[in-house]
Scaffold this motif. Sequence first.
Motif, PDB file in Angstrom:
ATOM      1  N   SER A  30      17.909   3.112  13.058  1.00 33.41           N
ATOM      2  CA  SER A  30      18.688   1.962  11.984  1.00 33.41           C
ATOM      3  C   SER A  30      19.509   3.528  11.258  1.00 33.41           C
ATOM      4  CB  SER A  30      17.831   1.058  10.985  1.00 33.41           C
ATOM      5  OG  SER A  30      17.516   1.543   9.913  1.00 33.41           O
ATOM      6  N   ASP A  31      20.120   2.762  10.054  1.00 36.43           N
ATOM      7  CA  ASP A  31      21.010   3.140   9.075  1.00 36.43           C
ATOM      8  C   ASP A  31      20.233   3.497   8.318  1.00 36.43           C
ATOM      9  OD1 ASP A  31      23.541   3.451  11.213  1.00 36.43           O
ATOM     10  OD2 ASP A  31      24.326   1.539  10.626  1.00 36.43           O
ATOM     11  N   LEU A  32      21.221   3.988   7.486  1.00 33.95           N
ATOM     12  CA  LEU A  32      19.913   4.322   5.883  1.00 33.95           C
ATOM     13  C   LEU A  32      21.037   3.210   5.242  1.00 33.95           C
ATOM     14  CD1 LEU A  32      20.833   7.432   7.750  1.00 33.95           C
ATOM     15  CD2 LEU A  32      21.357   8.269   4.508  1.00 33.95           C
ATOM     16  N   HIS A  33      20.016   3.042   4.680  1.00 30.65           N
ATOM     17  CA  HIS A  33      20.164   2.062   3.546  1.00 30.65           C
ATOM     18  C   HIS A  33      19.778   2.308   1.993  1.00 30.65           C
ATOM     19  CE1 HIS A  33      20.266  -1.340   7.176  1.00 30.65           C
ATOM     20  NE2 HIS A  33      19.416  -0.314   7.447  1.00 30.65           N
TER      21      HIS A  33
ATOM     22  N   THR B 153       0.846  -1.599   0.133  1.00 28.92           N
ATOM     23  CA  THR B 153      -0.099  -0.137  -0.012  1.00 28.92           C
ATOM     24  C   THR B 153       0.708   1.117  -0.192  1.00 28.92           C
ATOM     25  OG1 THR B 153       0.046  -0.103   2.463  1.00 28.92           O
ATOM     26  CG2 THR B 153      -2.118  -1.183   1.708  1.00 28.92           C
ATOM     27  N   ALA B 154       0.251   2.337  -0.143  1.00 27.55           N
ATOM     28  CA  ALA B 154       1.389   3.879  -0.277  1.00 27.55           C
ATOM     29  C   ALA B 154       1.688   3.842   1.194  1.00 27.55           C
ATOM     30  CB  ALA B 154      -0.246   4.892  -0.765  1.00 27.55           C
ATOM     31  N   GLU B 155       0.492   3.460   2.257  1.00 28.74           N
ATOM     32  CA  GLU B 155       0.904   3.687   3.502  1.00 28.74           C
ATOM     33  C   GLU B 155       2.243   2.616   3.447  1.00 28.74           C
ATOM     34  OE1 GLU B 155      -0.747   2.016   7.258  1.00 28.74           O
ATOM     35  OE2 GLU B 155      -1.007   4.591   7.494  1.00 28.74           O
ATOM     36  N   GLU B 156       2.392   1.243   3.404  1.00 25.48           N
ATOM     37  CA  GLU B 156       3.617   0.261   3.688  1.00 25.48           C
ATOM     38  C   GLU B 156       4.685   1.220   3.046  1.00 25.48           C
ATOM     39  OE1 GLU B 156       1.272  -3.103   4.396  1.00 25.48           O
ATOM     40  OE2 GLU B 156       1.665  -2.919   1.987  1.00 25.48           O
ATOM     41  N   THR B 157       5.190   1.256   2.327  1.00 25.07           N
ATOM     42  CA  THR B 157       6.245   1.952   0.771  1.00 25.07           C
ATOM     43  C   THR B 157       6.641   3.224   1.705  1.00 25.07           C
ATOM     44  OG1 THR B 157       5.121   2.008  -0.999  1.00 25.07           O
ATOM     45  CG2 THR B 157       7.126   3.405  -1.049  1.00 25.07           C
ATOM     46  N   ALA B 158       5.477   4.020   2.278  1.00 23.85           N
ATOM     47  CA  ALA B 158       6.065   4.981   3.116  1.00 23.85           C
ATOM     48  C   ALA B 158       6.497   5.114   4.071  1.00 23.85           C
ATOM     49  CB  ALA B 158       4.796   6.454   3.019  1.00 23.85           C
ATOM     50  N   LEU B 159       6.398   3.959   5.107  1.00 28.47           N
ATOM     51  CA  LEU B 159       6.935   3.643   6.454  1.00 28.47           C
ATOM     52  C   LEU B 159       8.392   2.765   5.342  1.00 28.47           C
ATOM     53  CD1 LEU B 159       4.154   2.022   8.346  1.00 28.47           C
ATOM     54  CD2 LEU B 159       6.018   3.639   9.173  1.00 28.47           C
ATOM     55  N   ALA B 160       8.056   2.280   4.435  1.00 34.99           N
ATOM     56  CA  ALA B 160       9.213   1.413   4.562  1.00 34.99           C
ATOM     57  C   ALA B 160      10.660   2.577   3.283  1.00 34.99           C
ATOM     58  CB  ALA B 160       9.559   1.036   3.255  1.00 34.99           C
ATOM     59  N   GLU B 161      10.304   3.303   2.738  1.00 33.87           N
ATOM     60  CA  GLU B 161      11.116   5.144   2.510  1.00 33.87           C
ATOM     61  C   GLU B 161      11.563   5.518   3.475  1.00 33.87           C
ATOM     62  OE1 GLU B 161      12.285   5.277  -0.436  1.00 33.87           O
ATOM     63  OE2 GLU B 161      11.263   3.310  -1.047  1.00 33.87           O
ATOM     64  N   LEU B 162      10.777   5.822   4.330  1.00 34.97           N
ATOM     65  CA  LEU B 162      11.517   6.431   5.529  1.00 34.97           C
ATOM     66  C   LEU B 162      12.521   6.080   6.496  1.00 34.97           C
ATOM     67  CD1 LEU B 162      11.297   8.774   7.388  1.00 34.97           C
ATOM     68  CD2 LEU B 162       9.538   7.956   8.941  1.00 34.97           C
ATOM     69  N   SER B 163      12.520   4.665   7.184  1.00 35.31           N
ATOM     70  CA  SER B 163      13.425   3.846   7.187  1.00 35.31           C
ATOM     71  C   SER B 163      14.797   3.377   6.352  1.00 35.31           C
ATOM     72  CB  SER B 163      12.465   2.325   7.831  1.00 35.31           C
ATOM     73  OG  SER B 163      13.969   1.723   8.159  1.00 35.31           O
ATOM     74  N   GLU B 164      14.102   3.518   5.443  1.00 39.11           N
ATOM     75  CA  GLU B 164      15.432   3.518   4.243  1.00 39.11           C
ATOM     76  C   GLU B 164      16.784   4.117   4.347  1.00 39.11           C
ATOM     77  OE1 GLU B 164      14.114   0.916   1.141  1.00 39.11           O
ATOM     78  OE2 GLU B 164      13.056  -0.390   2.252  1.00 39.11           O
ATOM     79  N   GLU B 165      15.313   5.331   3.981  1.00 42.58           N
ATOM     80  CA  GLU B 165      15.977   6.699   3.411  1.00 42.58           C
ATOM     81  C   GLU B 165      16.385   7.758   4.972  1.00 42.58           C
ATOM     82  OE1 GLU B 165      14.242   8.439   0.618  1.00 42.58           O
ATOM     83  OE2 GLU B 165      14.671   6.573  -0.703  1.00 42.58           O
ATOM     84  N   THR B 166      15.913   7.461   5.969  1.00 39.83           N
ATOM     85  CA  THR B 166      16.748   8.110   7.016  1.00 39.83           C
ATOM     86  C   THR B 166      16.583   7.453   8.107  1.00 39.83           C
ATOM     87  OG1 THR B 166      14.605   8.157   8.278  1.00 39.83           O
ATOM     88  CG2 THR B 166      14.661  10.164   6.407  1.00 39.83           C
ATOM     89  N   GLY B 167      16.707   6.563   8.225  1.00 37.77           N
ATOM     90  CA  GLY B 167      16.453   5.279   9.928  1.00 37.77           C
ATOM     91  C   GLY B 167      15.822   5.772  10.665  1.00 37.77           C
TER      92      GLY B 167
END
Length: 107
Positions: free
Chosen positions: A55-58, A4-18
């Motif tokens: 987390s660290d950035l990914h 979903t758009a929300e799941e993608t936003a959560l994943a991107e936030l974590s990957e790109e900011t930690g």
Amino acid sequence: DGQTAEETALAELSEETGYTPEKIVRITPERLWAEPASFTPSFHVFIATGCKKTSDLHLDDTEDVEVLCLPFKQWMEKIFSGEITDPKTIAATMFALPCLGVTLSLP
């Protein structure tokens, strides 16, 4: 990929900011188009609150991200001074204002 758009936003936030938020809320009723006349992809706008570094950035090989944590006033000063010029970022900020308790007065 079935997210979903929300799941993608959560994943991107974590990957790109930690960062991981306590809460994430969609703040636009529909997708926004950066340039409706082109083939530029649309995007959704969310606001994430209560974020904590988890987390660290990914980053992908093509991504170059610098995470800055700024007070709201300083962020807005950067927009009005022209330091922030990306229209998607400015539009997202305008949609976020009511969620942040900011009311704009129109002349």
